[in-house]
Design an enzyme around this catalytic site. Structure first.
Site, PDB file in Angstrom:
ATOM      1  N   HIS A 126       0.804  -1.231   0.000  1.00 46.12           N
ATOM      2  CA  HIS A 126       0.000   0.000   0.000  1.00 46.12           C
ATOM      3  C   HIS A 126       0.835   1.279   0.000  1.00 46.12           C
ATOM      4  O   HIS A 126       0.294   2.364  -0.161  1.00 46.12           O
ATOM      5  CB  HIS A 126      -0.958   0.018   1.196  1.00 46.12           C
ATOM      6  CG  HIS A 126      -0.300   0.436   2.481  1.00 46.12           C
ATOM      7  ND1 HIS A 126       0.494  -0.410   3.205  1.00 46.12           N
ATOM      8  CD2 HIS A 126      -0.300   1.615   3.144  1.00 46.12           C
ATOM      9  CE1 HIS A 126       0.953   0.211   4.268  1.00 46.12           C
ATOM     10  NE2 HIS A 126       0.498   1.448   4.269  1.00 46.12           N
TER      11      HIS A 126
HETATM   12  C1  UD1 Z   1      -2.011   6.187   5.149  1.00 45.88           C
HETATM   13  C2  UD1 Z   1      -0.688   6.667   5.720  1.00 45.88           C
HETATM   14  C3  UD1 Z   1       0.288   5.523   5.768  1.00 45.88           C
HETATM   15  C4  UD1 Z   1      -0.309   4.338   6.493  1.00 45.88           C
HETATM   16  C5  UD1 Z   1      -1.623   3.969   5.854  1.00 45.88           C
HETATM   17  C6  UD1 Z   1      -2.295   2.824   6.570  1.00 45.88           C
HETATM   18  C7  UD1 Z   1      -0.074   9.013   5.240  1.00 45.88           C
HETATM   19  C8  UD1 Z   1       0.844   9.882   4.473  1.00 45.88           C
HETATM   20  N1  UD1 Z   1      -0.080   7.717   4.901  1.00 45.88           N
HETATM   21  O1  UD1 Z   1      -1.771   5.791   3.800  1.00 45.88           O
HETATM   22  O2  UD1 Z   1       1.444   5.939   6.466  1.00 45.88           O
HETATM   23  O3  UD1 Z   1       0.593   3.254   6.420  1.00 45.88           O
HETATM   24  O4  UD1 Z   1      -2.486   5.104   5.913  1.00 45.88           O
HETATM   25  O5  UD1 Z   1      -3.364   2.286   5.821  1.00 45.88           O
HETATM   26  O6  UD1 Z   1      -0.751   9.481   6.123  1.00 45.88           O
HETATM   27  N2  UD1 Z   1      -8.876   5.603   0.439  1.00 45.88           N
HETATM   28  C9  UD1 Z   1     -10.097   4.972   0.388  1.00 45.88           C
HETATM   29  N3  UD1 Z   1     -10.815   4.841   1.541  1.00 45.88           N
HETATM   30  C10 UD1 Z   1     -10.362   5.285   2.740  1.00 45.88           C
HETATM   31  C11 UD1 Z   1      -9.121   5.936   2.790  1.00 45.88           C
HETATM   32  C12 UD1 Z   1      -8.379   6.076   1.636  1.00 45.88           C
HETATM   33  O7  UD1 Z   1     -10.556   4.543  -0.659  1.00 45.88           O
HETATM   34  O8  UD1 Z   1     -11.062   5.098   3.747  1.00 45.88           O
HETATM   35  C13 UD1 Z   1      -8.089   5.735  -0.802  1.00 45.88           C
HETATM   36  C14 UD1 Z   1      -8.260   7.060  -1.469  1.00 45.88           C
HETATM   37  O9  UD1 Z   1      -8.159   6.863  -2.848  1.00 45.88           O
HETATM   38  C15 UD1 Z   1      -7.032   7.824  -1.000  1.00 45.88           C
HETATM   39  C16 UD1 Z   1      -5.991   6.719  -0.915  1.00 45.88           C
HETATM   40  O10 UD1 Z   1      -6.717   5.570  -0.484  1.00 45.88           O
HETATM   41  O11 UD1 Z   1      -6.660   8.843  -1.867  1.00 45.88           O
HETATM   42  C17 UD1 Z   1      -4.867   7.018   0.038  1.00 45.88           C
HETATM   43  O12 UD1 Z   1      -5.381   7.271   1.339  1.00 45.88           O
HETATM   44  P1  UD1 Z   1      -4.524   8.150   2.376  1.00 45.88           P
HETATM   45  O13 UD1 Z   1      -5.235   8.244   3.665  1.00 45.88           O
HETATM   46  O14 UD1 Z   1      -4.080   9.403   1.740  1.00 45.88           O
HETATM   47  O15 UD1 Z   1      -3.203   7.291   2.585  1.00 45.88           O
HETATM   48  P2  UD1 Z   1      -2.969   5.730   2.770  1.00 45.88           P
HETATM   49  O16 UD1 Z   1      -2.393   5.203   1.517  1.00 45.88           O
HETATM   50  O17 UD1 Z   1      -4.128   5.025   3.352  1.00 45.88           O
END
Ligand code: UD1
Length: 351
Positions: free
Chosen positions: A202
């Protein structure tokens, strides 16, 4: 003296797990306000964890959602600022290295509210990782820094941070005990104990680079047993956008799993292949060999002890390391970090 007031800021899946270990003992001795930034909002990444781990529902959900790093962090700051100014807690408690960690710490520091950071002192020394930037910044505004290891304390010392540093162990080891084994999960996924690998991907450095993503998936497909791959929504979105779904052929791709199911999948796997910091430690604690799908890790003691081996994102390197059994599982790490954090933060011996 009255009870201390603590605002805990969480937002992403790994933080719900760590808070589930710390919040119950904390609430016995302090008044806690649990703030969810809304960084993770899908049920399977958020509400499901609160329920399964018995973590009290958030007192406040800021509903920030997804965005670029700047927009997401900025929105969090904007919404945390009035809340912290009104509550004026004795401490703001943050976990790990996500954008929610940074926003919680920065909003508090700007208001002169002391910050306590759990998982302080970890460094990958790769500033291209958003998490590395978050860690460094949070540690430099924190008043109390709870390190999982002596190596983390040493990293802080090299940056001139020595005040307020405490080595307490890893709160994730306490979280392992919060959920029962769920052996029925294996049958539901059509795998047998000891007869499959567990993989997760991820991290932005892997999901946003098609060459790395393809290298990892090809490495997984070259293994000698079925691979179970719970897929983070970010990874799924990137695979679809790049038209790479066919690269998962033969891999058992499943939805993100609840915590108990994940630990069961770790516990009964031949080995874990992951870019997650949490899974590296869970595999380490459960005695399962771990192959780290990155070029460096901040959990250096796992590599030093041979529990984890860095394999990057190259298919041949991944397959060769697993074939050679390069990582050696050895169970046993200590519990008690959560209680140590609470006792130190609240300054009481009988927490
Ligand atoms: C975040 C953390 C990472 C952690 C991870 C755990 C940061 C910079 N990164 O990464 O350190 O290891 O969480 O899972 O804070 N999305 C969904 N549903 C959700 C949340 C996110 O579909 O409930 C999708 C969206 O497209 C979003 C992408 O995942 O743009 C990334 O989500 P984001 O919260 O920005 O970072 P993670 O990759 O989850």
């Amino acid at each position: 003296m009255g009870r201390l007031k603590v605002v805990t800021v969480v937002g992403a899946r790994p933080q719900f797990i760590k808070a589930a270990a710390v919040t119950p003992p904390l609430r016995r001795v302090a008044d806690e306000i649990l703030v969810h930034t809304g960084q993770h909002y899908d049920r399977e990444l958020s509400a499901a964890f609160f329920e399964e781990l018995g973590l009290p529902a958030p007192d406040v959900n800021l509903g920030v959602g997804s965005g670029t790093h700047g927009v997401q962090t900025g929105e969090m700051l904007r919404r945390l600022d009035p809340l912290l100014a009104a509550e004026r807690p004795d401490w703001v408690l943050v976990y790990g290295d996500t954008n929610s960690t940074l926003a919680g710490a920065l909003a508090a520091a700007k208001l002169g509210i002391p910050v306590a950071h759990v998982e302080a002192g970890l460094r990958s020394y790769n500033r291209a990782m958003p998490e590395e930037v978050n860690r460094v910044l949070v540690d430099h505004v924190a008043t109390r820094l709870y390190c999982p290891s002596e190596a983390a304390r040493e990293n802080l010392r090299r940056e001139g941070i020595t005040d307020g540093v405490r080595v307490v162990g890893d709160v994730l080891d306490d979280a392992l005990a919060l959920v029962p084994d769920r052996p029925e999960v294996l049958a539901a996924l059509g795998v047998e104990a000891g007869g499959y690998y567990l993989a997760t991907v991820h991290r932005q450095e892997n999901t946003d680079r098609p060459d790395r993503l393809v290298g990892i998936l090809r490495g997984l497909r070259a293994l000698d047993a079925p691979v179970v791959l719970p897929l983070h929504p970010r990874t799924r979105a990137r695979l679809e956008a790049a038209g790479l779904e066919r690269e998962t052929a033969g891999i058992r791709v499943v939805a993100p799993q609840p915590y108990g199911a994940t630990l069961t999948l770790v516990r009964h796997s031949r080995a874990v292949l992951t870019d997650s910091g949490g899974l590296q430690r869970e595999a380490g604690a459960l005695g399962i060999p771990c192959y780290v799908l990155r070029d460096e890790t901040e959990w250096t003691e796992l590599v030093a002890s041979g529990r984890a081996v860095l394999v990057g994102a190259d298919a041949d390197r991944i397959a060769a390391a697993v074939r050679a059994g390069a990582a050696r599982g050895q169970p046993g790490r200590g519990r008690g970090a959560a209680l140590a954090v609470v006792r130190d933060l609240v300054g009481v011996a009988d927490a």
